[in-house]
Write a protein that holds these residues in place. Sequence first.
Motif, PDB file in Angstrom:
ATOM      1  N   ARG A 210       0.818  -1.225   0.000  1.00 32.38           N
ATOM      2  CA  ARG A 210       0.000   0.000   0.000  1.00 32.38           C
ATOM      3  C   ARG A 210       0.845   1.266   0.000  1.00 32.38           C
ATOM      4  NH1 ARG A 210      -4.206  -2.661   4.208  1.00 32.38           N
ATOM      5  NH2 ARG A 210      -5.770  -3.376   2.693  1.00 32.38           N
ATOM      6  N   LEU A 211       1.938   1.270   0.756  1.00 29.19           N
ATOM      7  CA  LEU A 211       2.794   2.446   0.779  1.00 29.19           C
ATOM      8  C   LEU A 211       3.364   2.715  -0.605  1.00 29.19           C
ATOM      9  CD1 LEU A 211       4.334   4.737   2.165  1.00 29.19           C
ATOM     10  CD2 LEU A 211       6.072   3.059   2.829  1.00 29.19           C
ATOM     11  N   THR A 212       3.839   1.687  -1.257  1.00 27.49           N
ATOM     12  CA  THR A 212       4.382   1.859  -2.599  1.00 27.49           C
ATOM     13  C   THR A 212       3.317   2.341  -3.568  1.00 27.49           C
ATOM     14  OG1 THR A 212       6.017   0.124  -2.210  1.00 27.49           O
ATOM     15  CG2 THR A 212       5.563   0.693  -4.502  1.00 27.49           C
ATOM     16  N   LEU A 213       2.115   1.784  -3.455  1.00 21.14           N
ATOM     17  CA  LEU A 213       1.018   2.219  -4.318  1.00 21.14           C
ATOM     18  C   LEU A 213       0.743   3.706  -4.147  1.00 21.14           C
ATOM     19  CD1 LEU A 213      -2.283   0.348  -4.966  1.00 21.14           C
ATOM     20  CD2 LEU A 213      -2.337   2.769  -4.363  1.00 21.14           C
ATOM     21  N   VAL A 214       0.684   4.165  -2.902  1.00 21.40           N
ATOM     22  CA  VAL A 214       0.415   5.584  -2.648  1.00 21.40           C
ATOM     23  C   VAL A 214       1.543   6.442  -3.204  1.00 21.40           C
ATOM     24  CG1 VAL A 214       0.136   7.332  -0.855  1.00 21.40           C
ATOM     25  CG2 VAL A 214      -1.018   5.118  -0.621  1.00 21.40           C
ATOM     26  N   ARG A 215       2.778   6.057  -2.975  1.00 19.76           N
ATOM     27  CA  ARG A 215       3.911   6.844  -3.460  1.00 19.76           C
ATOM     28  C   ARG A 215       3.961   6.883  -4.986  1.00 19.76           C
ATOM     29  NH1 ARG A 215       9.046   4.932  -2.021  1.00 19.76           N
ATOM     30  NH2 ARG A 215       9.845   7.058  -2.145  1.00 19.76           N
ATOM     31  N   LYS A 216       3.709   5.746  -5.636  1.00 19.24           N
ATOM     32  CA  LYS A 216       3.774   5.683  -7.095  1.00 19.24           C
ATOM     33  C   LYS A 216       2.608   6.446  -7.722  1.00 19.24           C
ATOM     34  CE  LYS A 216       7.191   2.498  -7.751  1.00 19.24           C
ATOM     35  NZ  LYS A 216       8.297   2.531  -8.737  1.00 19.24           N
ATOM     36  N   THR A 217       1.424   6.279  -7.162  1.00 18.51           N
ATOM     37  CA  THR A 217       0.238   6.901  -7.738  1.00 18.51           C
ATOM     38  C   THR A 217       0.287   8.415  -7.644  1.00 18.51           C
ATOM     39  OG1 THR A 217      -1.087   4.952  -7.182  1.00 18.51           O
ATOM     40  CG2 THR A 217      -2.286   6.965  -7.655  1.00 18.51           C
ATOM     41  N   THR A 218       0.868   8.928  -6.574  1.00 19.02           N
ATOM     42  CA  THR A 218       0.911  10.378  -6.371  1.00 19.02           C
ATOM     43  C   THR A 218       2.185  11.020  -6.895  1.00 19.02           C
ATOM     44  OG1 THR A 218       1.880  10.148  -4.149  1.00 19.02           O
ATOM     45  CG2 THR A 218      -0.532  10.204  -4.313  1.00 19.02           C
ATOM     46  N   GLY A 219       3.039  10.235  -7.546  1.00 15.44           N
ATOM     47  CA  GLY A 219       4.273  10.802  -8.081  1.00 15.44           C
ATOM     48  C   GLY A 219       5.357  10.991  -7.052  1.00 15.44           C
ATOM     49  N   ARG A 220       5.174  10.458  -5.839  1.00 20.24           N
ATOM     50  CA  ARG A 220       6.227  10.547  -4.822  1.00 20.24           C
ATOM     51  C   ARG A 220       7.350   9.551  -5.084  1.00 20.24           C
ATOM     52  NH1 ARG A 220       1.818  13.833  -4.154  1.00 20.24           N
ATOM     53  NH2 ARG A 220       2.263  15.334  -2.497  1.00 20.24           N
ATOM     54  N   ALA A 221       7.107   8.599  -5.960  1.00 19.94           N
ATOM     55  CA  ALA A 221       8.140   7.674  -6.426  1.00 19.94           C
ATOM     56  C   ALA A 221       7.905   7.456  -7.914  1.00 19.94           C
ATOM     57  CB  ALA A 221       8.077   6.348  -5.677  1.00 19.94           C
ATOM     58  N   PRO A 222       8.967   7.386  -8.732  1.00 21.02           N
ATOM     59  CA  PRO A 222       8.783   7.253 -10.182  1.00 21.02           C
ATOM     60  C   PRO A 222       8.347   5.851 -10.577  1.00 21.02           C
ATOM     61  CG  PRO A 222      11.108   7.185  -9.624  1.00 21.02           C
ATOM     62  CD  PRO A 222      10.390   7.501  -8.351  1.00 21.02           C
ATOM     63  N   LEU A 223       7.585   5.778 -11.650  1.00 21.83           N
ATOM     64  CA  LEU A 223       7.236   4.488 -12.237  1.00 21.83           C
ATOM     65  C   LEU A 223       8.405   3.985 -13.080  1.00 21.83           C
ATOM     66  CD1 LEU A 223       3.624   5.285 -13.490  1.00 21.83           C
ATOM     67  CD2 LEU A 223       4.212   3.813 -11.556  1.00 21.83           C
ATOM     68  N   THR A 224       8.658   2.715 -12.996  1.00 22.87           N
ATOM     69  CA  THR A 224       9.661   2.117 -13.866  1.00 22.87           C
ATOM     70  C   THR A 224       9.043   1.900 -15.247  1.00 22.87           C
ATOM     71  OG1 THR A 224       9.046  -0.164 -13.372  1.00 22.87           O
ATOM     72  CG2 THR A 224      10.619   0.899 -11.877  1.00 22.87           C
ATOM     73  N   PRO A 225       9.872   1.721 -16.283  1.00 20.80           N
ATOM     74  CA  PRO A 225       9.319   1.421 -17.609  1.00 20.80           C
ATOM     75  C   PRO A 225       8.399   0.200 -17.603  1.00 20.80           C
ATOM     76  CG  PRO A 225      11.620   2.037 -17.800  1.00 20.80           C
ATOM     77  CD  PRO A 225      11.338   1.919 -16.330  1.00 20.80           C
ATOM     78  N   ALA A 226       8.768  -0.829 -16.831  1.00 22.66           N
ATOM     79  CA  ALA A 226       7.938  -2.038 -16.771  1.00 22.66           C
ATOM     80  C   ALA A 226       6.589  -1.735 -16.125  1.00 22.66           C
ATOM     81  CB  ALA A 226       8.658  -3.135 -15.989  1.00 22.66           C
ATOM     82  N   GLU A 227       6.599  -0.914 -15.064  1.00 19.91           N
ATOM     83  CA  GLU A 227       5.340  -0.556 -14.412  1.00 19.91           C
ATOM     84  C   GLU A 227       4.453   0.261 -15.344  1.00 19.91           C
ATOM     85  OE1 GLU A 227       6.982  -0.411  -9.781  1.00 19.91           O
ATOM     86  OE2 GLU A 227       7.089   1.379 -11.057  1.00 19.91           O
ATOM     87  N   ARG A 228       5.051   1.155 -16.105  1.00 19.67           N
ATOM     88  CA  ARG A 228       4.268   1.939 -17.068  1.00 19.67           C
ATOM     89  C   ARG A 228       3.611   1.034 -18.111  1.00 19.67           C
ATOM     90  NH1 ARG A 228       4.712   7.316 -16.675  1.00 19.67           N
ATOM     91  NH2 ARG A 228       6.482   8.170 -15.490  1.00 19.67           N
ATOM     92  N   ARG A 229       4.342   0.025 -18.562  1.00 20.00           N
ATOM     93  CA  ARG A 229       3.775  -0.887 -19.558  1.00 20.00           C
ATOM     94  C   ARG A 229       2.601  -1.669 -18.985  1.00 20.00           C
ATOM     95  NH1 ARG A 229       9.333  -1.608 -20.871  1.00 20.00           N
ATOM     96  NH2 ARG A 229       9.460  -3.477 -19.572  1.00 20.00           N
ATOM     97  N   ILE A 230       2.727  -2.109 -17.740  1.00 12.03           N
ATOM     98  CA  ILE A 230       1.645  -2.872 -17.115  1.00 12.03           C
ATOM     99  C   ILE A 230       0.402  -2.000 -16.951  1.00 12.03           C
ATOM    100  CG2 ILE A 230       0.903  -4.009 -14.979  1.00 12.03           C
ATOM    101  CD1 ILE A 230       3.821  -4.962 -14.663  1.00 12.03           C
ATOM    102  N   ILE A 231       0.585  -0.767 -16.474  1.00  9.45           N
ATOM    103  CA  ILE A 231      -0.556   0.111 -16.259  1.00  9.45           C
ATOM    104  C   ILE A 231      -1.207   0.491 -17.581  1.00  9.45           C
ATOM    105  CG2 ILE A 231      -1.204   2.428 -15.477  1.00  9.45           C
ATOM    106  CD1 ILE A 231       0.834   2.087 -13.209  1.00  9.45           C
ATOM    107  N   THR A 232      -0.406   0.700 -18.614  1.00  9.34           N
ATOM    108  CA  THR A 232      -0.954   1.028 -19.930  1.00  9.34           C
ATOM    109  C   THR A 232      -1.768  -0.140 -20.492  1.00  9.34           C
ATOM    110  OG1 THR A 232       0.875   2.528 -20.410  1.00  9.34           O
ATOM    111  CG2 THR A 232      -0.383   1.714 -22.290  1.00  9.34           C
ATOM    112  N   ALA A 233      -1.272  -1.360 -20.269  1.00 10.08           N
ATOM    113  CA  ALA A 233      -1.958  -2.539 -20.792  1.00 10.08           C
ATOM    114  C   ALA A 233      -3.185  -2.918 -19.972  1.00 10.08           C
ATOM    115  CB  ALA A 233      -0.989  -3.723 -20.835  1.00 10.08           C
ATOM    116  N   HIS A 234      -3.177  -2.558 -18.699  1.00 11.80           N
ATOM    117  CA  HIS A 234      -4.283  -2.920 -17.799  1.00 11.80           C
ATOM    118  C   HIS A 234      -4.712  -1.684 -17.005  1.00 11.80           C
ATOM    119  CE1 HIS A 234      -3.447  -7.145 -18.641  1.00 11.80           C
ATOM    120  NE2 HIS A 234      -2.178  -6.875 -18.441  1.00 11.80           N
ATOM    121  N   PRO A 235      -5.453  -0.776 -17.641  1.00 11.74           N
ATOM    122  CA  PRO A 235      -5.880   0.437 -16.926  1.00 11.74           C
ATOM    123  C   PRO A 235      -6.675   0.082 -15.673  1.00 11.74           C
ATOM    124  CG  PRO A 235      -6.315   0.617 -19.272  1.00 11.74           C
ATOM    125  CD  PRO A 235      -5.940  -0.819 -19.022  1.00 11.74           C
TER     126      PRO A 235
END
Length: 240
Positions: free
Chosen positions: A205-230
């Motif tokens: 949950r902590l990572t989700l909050v940080r990633k979703t709010t831009g407090r931690a950057p998304l990796t290229p792999a994470e961007r691909r997963i989110i793009t493929a599965h909105p």
Amino acid sequence: MTGGRGRHLVPLAGTAFRAECVRLAVVLATLTDADLDRPTPCPPWAVRDLVAHVRTGAGRLVDMLAAPAPPRAEVDAAGYFGPAKFTPQVDADRIADARRAARGPATPTGSTEAAATAAAFTAAWRATDAAVRTQPADRVVRTRHGDPMTVHEFLVTRVVEVGVHGLDLAVALHRGPWLTPAAARVVADLFTGGRPVPDGLGWDRLTLVRKTTGRAPLTPAERRIITAHPWPHLSLTTQR
């Protein structure tokens, strides 16, 4: 009421708000006057400005509950964080308001500015908590942006404010994140609509909050997963 992604969070909202405010108050009680001048990840705010912003947000329900109730709720916690809250003018006003608020409270004789800052935050959130405890669950209030919301839906937004900005303060103070489990659950469930994150992310949950709010950057792999599965996350990368 529109949407509804935050409705299942209602039983937790008050508990999470209290838990996160207590945790932040403990941290603030350890600060020195010099700590108040540290820069934050929310420029141009220093720690004193960011704490003033959080204090104001934590105390808003007191005046909202003193005003007449709108006839019905039309906005939920997810809808509250719409694009209108992040226009350049609204953001500029938010920055200026916090800097004005940071010029107070007055420091009592024999105290320190940091101690007065901590005491003011504690007084603000406790006043909200006391006011909320006297209200029915479906009490409707109007926000400063004009949104008619139930008290509990607005409390969810307060958990977001205190919790996410707590992450910013932790960075500014060179401390580890102190997001409480109750607040992490409320914020993470709001961002996801209560759904699991896409397979392959593996975020807690902590990572989700940080990633979703831009407090931690998304990796290229994470961007691909989110793009493929909105999934129904809220984009708060510009949130103040």
